[in-house]
Design a protein around this motif. Sequence first.
Motif, PDB file in Angstrom:
ATOM      1  N   ARG A   1      -3.866  -2.998   6.254  1.00 12.11           N
ATOM      2  CA  ARG A   1      -4.858  -1.838   5.846  1.00 12.11           C
ATOM      3  C   ARG A   1      -5.290  -1.835   4.459  1.00 12.11           C
ATOM      4  NH1 ARG A   1      -1.831   3.503   7.273  1.00 12.11           N
ATOM      5  NH2 ARG A   1      -0.006   2.193   6.437  1.00 12.11           N
TER       6      ARG A   1
ATOM      7  N   GLN B   1      -7.328   0.784   3.174  1.00 12.84           N
ATOM      8  CA  GLN B   1      -7.408   1.751   2.477  1.00 12.84           C
ATOM      9  C   GLN B   1      -6.234   2.219   1.654  1.00 12.84           C
ATOM     10  OE1 GLN B   1     -10.211   3.679   2.141  1.00 12.84           O
ATOM     11  NE2 GLN B   1      -9.173   4.775   0.620  1.00 12.84           N
ATOM     12  N   PRO B   2      -4.728   2.030   2.245  1.00  7.81           N
ATOM     13  CA  PRO B   2      -3.660   2.425   1.458  1.00  7.81           C
ATOM     14  C   PRO B   2      -3.513   1.478   0.034  1.00  7.81           C
ATOM     15  CG  PRO B   2      -3.125   2.235   3.782  1.00  7.81           C
ATOM     16  CD  PRO B   2      -4.555   2.026   3.655  1.00  7.81           C
TER      17      PRO B   2
ATOM     18  N   GLY C   1       4.821  -0.243  -1.988  1.00 11.81           N
ATOM     19  CA  GLY C   1       3.855   0.690  -2.696  1.00 11.81           C
ATOM     20  C   GLY C   1       4.547   1.192  -3.857  1.00 11.81           C
TER      21      GLY C   1
ATOM     22  N   GLY D   1       0.983  -1.298   0.047  1.00  8.38           N
ATOM     23  CA  GLY D   1      -0.138   0.041  -0.305  1.00  8.38           C
ATOM     24  C   GLY D   1       0.952   1.130  -0.021  1.00  8.38           C
ATOM     25  N   THR D   2       1.942   1.188   0.855  1.00 10.25           N
ATOM     26  CA  THR D   2       2.820   2.521   0.975  1.00 10.25           C
ATOM     27  C   THR D   2       4.209   1.972   1.034  1.00 10.25           C
ATOM     28  OG1 THR D   2       2.583   2.423   3.504  1.00 10.25           O
ATOM     29  CG2 THR D   2       0.876   3.510   2.378  1.00 10.25           C
TER      30      THR D   2
ATOM     31  N   ASP E   1      -5.800   2.956  -2.123  1.00 10.39           N
ATOM     32  CA  ASP E   1      -5.386   4.253  -2.880  1.00 10.39           C
ATOM     33  C   ASP E   1      -4.197   3.928  -3.768  1.00 10.39           C
ATOM     34  OD1 ASP E   1      -6.873   5.725  -1.355  1.00 10.39           O
ATOM     35  OD2 ASP E   1      -5.421   6.070   0.402  1.00 10.39           O
ATOM     36  N   ASN E   2      -3.311   2.877  -3.519  1.00  7.58           N
ATOM     37  CA  ASN E   2      -2.391   2.515  -4.608  1.00  7.58           C
ATOM     38  C   ASN E   2      -2.823   2.026  -6.043  1.00  7.58           C
ATOM     39  OD1 ASN E   2       0.436   2.715  -5.327  1.00  7.58           O
ATOM     40  ND2 ASN E   2       0.896   0.832  -4.348  1.00  7.58           N
TER      41      ASN E   2
ATOM     42  N   GLU F   1       6.797   4.965   6.765  1.00  6.34           N
ATOM     43  CA  GLU F   1       5.910   4.955   7.923  1.00  6.34           C
ATOM     44  C   GLU F   1       6.409   4.226   9.206  1.00  6.34           C
ATOM     45  OE1 GLU F   1       1.814   4.494   7.506  1.00  6.34           O
ATOM     46  OE2 GLU F   1       1.746   5.112   5.524  1.00  6.34           O
TER      47      GLU F   1
END
Length: 295
Positions: free
Chosen positions: A67, A69-70, A47, A42-43, A73-74, A218
């Motif tokens: 998670r 949501q990430p 990501g 995701g990030t 988003d990606n 992160e």
Amino acid sequence: MAEKTPFPSPTKRWHTTAQPSASHTRPELSAKGKSVVVTGGGTGIGGETARHFAAAGASRIALLGRREQPLLDNKAYIKEKFPGVEVFIKSTDVTKESDVEEAFSQFAENGKIHVLVHSAAAVGPSKDFENSVGEEYLEGINTNVAGSFWVARSFLRHSVPDAVVVAINSWGSYLSVNNNFASYCVAKLATYRLWDTVAILKPKLYIFHTQPGVILTEMNLKAGGAESFKNIKADDVSLPASFNLWLSSPEARFLKNKFLWCNWDVEELKAQAKEIESTQKFSIGLVGWPFENAN
């Protein structure tokens, strides 16, 4: 961009951003027709790595992470920039066998996996050995080892025989500078040996271990790792992402089973190919042991 090396390096040129030789624009690095799985997709490093594979023309990419949501988003970013790429997402706790096997089996329904980039990890307690809480210390080790274990097991069931694995590791697996993040360092050495065992079991696989650089992810920021980099310039996330893409190409086959820093210059590594391939260079082992004569 080549800069003066802040760490010991086997290459004169040291990079902090994506190298020209690892660019997705090079036809030699095409990922056309490839199915790619990225954990921690995701990030951060995972990501960005997924985006580089998409830019290189990968047909299918699976983004796995805790998670959702990430991941969403990606996926949205990749689909907007590279609409021809099929993107599969699955909220996955890599420490749980059922989660991992479900994600891999669902993705592999439409074709075997060609590339795995295992980026998911946990930093564990940021305390020294003496003052750490035993349960937290051991849990930090178990989380990282369990994640690699279940991912490796599912990957072997659903990959092509000569697939590529980029197991993102850390300098902490082989270099003891201090005892901060001791749990994490123990875990990373254990995961190195885990993937090394997989390489023995499946010799046709191309497995690579990497130190991704000083990346302010992160996880890093949450752990306070950024405080350690006051005198060292952080690297751009494009550095490991592009290097991971290069490792998946035929050009990097000579580095099979090696431990590599993504900062090292690709062209200089290629120039050392014969020596690297024929020796224990860039391997973790016993210094001074005449391995070549062991047989």
